[in-house]
Design a protein around this motif. Structure first.
Motif, PDB file in Angstrom:
ATOM      1  N   ARG A 112       0.860  -1.182   0.000  1.00 34.37           N
ATOM      2  CA  ARG A 112       0.000   0.000   0.000  1.00 34.37           C
ATOM      3  C   ARG A 112       0.895   1.230   0.000  1.00 34.37           C
ATOM      4  O   ARG A 112       2.012   1.204   0.524  1.00 34.37           O
ATOM      5  CB  ARG A 112      -0.924   0.002   1.235  1.00 34.37           C
ATOM      6  CG  ARG A 112      -2.020   1.072   1.211  1.00 34.37           C
ATOM      7  CD  ARG A 112      -2.894   0.975   2.466  1.00 34.37           C
ATOM      8  NE  ARG A 112      -3.582  -0.304   2.563  1.00 34.37           N
ATOM      9  CZ  ARG A 112      -4.831  -0.514   2.158  1.00 34.37           C
ATOM     10  NH1 ARG A 112      -5.532   0.476   1.631  1.00 34.37           N
ATOM     11  NH2 ARG A 112      -5.392  -1.710   2.306  1.00 34.37           N
ATOM     12  N   HIS A 259      -5.556  -0.829   6.754  1.00 32.25           N
ATOM     13  CA  HIS A 259      -4.689  -1.825   6.139  1.00 32.25           C
ATOM     14  C   HIS A 259      -4.647  -3.105   6.966  1.00 32.25           C
ATOM     15  O   HIS A 259      -4.610  -4.215   6.416  1.00 32.25           O
ATOM     16  CB  HIS A 259      -3.285  -1.256   5.969  1.00 32.25           C
ATOM     17  CG  HIS A 259      -2.345  -2.189   5.281  1.00 32.25           C
ATOM     18  ND1 HIS A 259      -2.401  -2.449   3.935  1.00 32.25           N
ATOM     19  CD2 HIS A 259      -1.311  -2.949   5.747  1.00 32.25           C
ATOM     20  CE1 HIS A 259      -1.463  -3.319   3.592  1.00 32.25           C
ATOM     21  NE2 HIS A 259      -0.788  -3.639   4.690  1.00 32.25           N
ATOM     22  N   ASP A 263      -5.561  -6.421   5.035  1.00 30.81           N
ATOM     23  CA  ASP A 263      -4.386  -7.191   4.630  1.00 30.81           C
ATOM     24  C   ASP A 263      -4.585  -8.689   4.893  1.00 30.81           C
ATOM     25  O   ASP A 263      -5.024  -9.079   5.963  1.00 30.81           O
ATOM     26  CB  ASP A 263      -3.158  -6.686   5.400  1.00 30.81           C
ATOM     27  CG  ASP A 263      -1.897  -7.286   4.879  1.00 30.81           C
ATOM     28  OD1 ASP A 263      -1.819  -7.565   3.672  1.00 30.81           O
ATOM     29  OD2 ASP A 263      -0.948  -7.473   5.660  1.00 30.81           O
TER      30      ASP A 263
END
Length: 263
Positions: A112, A259, A263
Motif C-alpha cells: 500500500r 490496512h 491485509d
C-alpha cells in the motif's frame, strides 16, 4: 507524525517504522534507484518480512510512485536514442546507474502507498525566478556520475531544446515539462497496490485544474498531486507539510488501521 503514530498502541504493536534518507538535491530517479537497492538488501537480510506500507511526502511521493510502476523502456527512450548496451557511455558505472534510474519494475513487497503532498506532475514554481535561482544555487550533483559527462552529452535535448549542461537536480525534476516527469505520469500504476492521497490547499480551496485561482499547498498544486484511482483522497487546510498537520496525521493513522483489516 511518527511520534503520534507510535503513541497509538495498535500502530505500535503492528508496525515497525523505517526511514529512507536521500540527498534532496539529487534527481529523484537516482534516489529511487538507491531505494530499490536498499529494498533488495532488506529482502536478502529479512526474507520473511511483512509487506511494506510506504508513506511518501513531497518528493518522497514521487519516489514512491516509481515503486508502483513498470517503466519498460519508455523512460529510457525518452532520454536516449539507443538501448543501454549500444549507448557509448564513457564509464560502465554510468551505464549501470542510468539503466537502474530509467528502467525498473514495480516492487512486489509494497502492499500500500500513502502519498502526502506529492508532485507527480511537477510544479510551476520550479520554472519561476525563485525556482531557477534555487536550481542554480543547488547546482548539479557532480559526484553522482564521478565526473563522467557522457550521460549528459548523449542525452536527448532538454525541455528547452538545448543540450543538458549539468545533471538535473531535485528542482529541475519539478519542471512540469521535464521529460522524465512527463513520461512517468503517463505510465500506468501496477494493479493490486491500493494507494491514498493527502493534499493541502492552505484552507483557500481553488480550482483543481490549472484555471486560476489554482488549489495549491503553496508549493505543489492539486493538479500535480492528484492521482486517478486512489482508494481515498483527502484535502486538508494545510500548507505543503501536510504530514505534520493533525488531520494529515489522523488520516495516515486511519489508513494504517484500515490496512490491518484488509491485509
Amino acid at each position: 507524525m511518527i511520534e503520534s503514530l507510535r503513541a497509538d498502541p495498535v500502530i505500535r504493536q503492528n508496525y515497525q517504522i523505517w526511514f529512507f534518507s536521500y540527498a534532496s538535491g539529487y534527481p529523484y530517479p537516482a534516489s529511487a534507484a538507491f531505494l530499490r537497492t536498499q529494498l533488495d538488501l532488506i529482502n536478502a537480510r529479512y526474507p520473511d518480512h511483512k509487506r511494506i506500507v510506504v508513506i511518501g511526502h513531497s518528493m518522497g511521493g514521487m519516489i514512491s510512485r516509481t515503486l508502483m510502476t513498470d517503466s519498460g523502456m519508455k523512460l529510457w527512450y525518452a532520454t536516449y536514442e539507443k538501448p543501454p548496451a549500444e549507448t557509448p557511455f564513457a564509464e560502465e558505472s554510468t551505464r549501470q546507474l542510468m539503466a537502474k534510474a530509467l528502467i525498473f519494475e514495480h516492487r512486489p513487497e509494497i502492499s500500500r502507498v500513502i502519498f502526502a503532498s506529492p508532485s507527480h506532475r511537477g510544479a510551476d514554481m520550479a520554472t519561476n525566478f525563485f525556482g531557477r535561482l534555487g536550481s542554480k544555487i543547488i547546482g548539479g550533483p557532480r559526484n553522482l556520475l564521478m565526473g563522467d559527462t557522457s550521460a549528459l552529452d548523449l542525452a536527448r535535448p532538454g525541455s528547452s531544446g538545448s543540450q543538458l549542461k549539468k545533471m538535473p537536480n531535485s528542482i529541475d525534476f519539478l519542471d512540469p515539462d521535464n521529460r522524465f516527469v512527463r513520461n512517468l505520469a503517463e505510465l500506468p500504476l501496477a494493479p493490486g497496490i491500493p494507494y491514498h492521497t493527502i493534499i493541502g490547499d492552505r484552507g483557500k480551496g481553488g480550482n483543481k485544474d490549472r484555471t486560476p485561482p489554482v488549489s495549491s499547498d503553496g508549493i505543489v498544486p492539486y493538479w500535480s498531486s492528484h492521482l486517478d484511482g486512489a482508494q481515498s483522497e483527502l484535502i486538508i487546510p494545510s500548507g505543503h507539510w501536510s504530514n505534520q498537520h493533525p488531520r494529515g496525521i489522523a488520516e495516515v493513522n486511519r489508513i494504517l488501521r484500515l490496512h490491518l483489516e484488509e491485509d
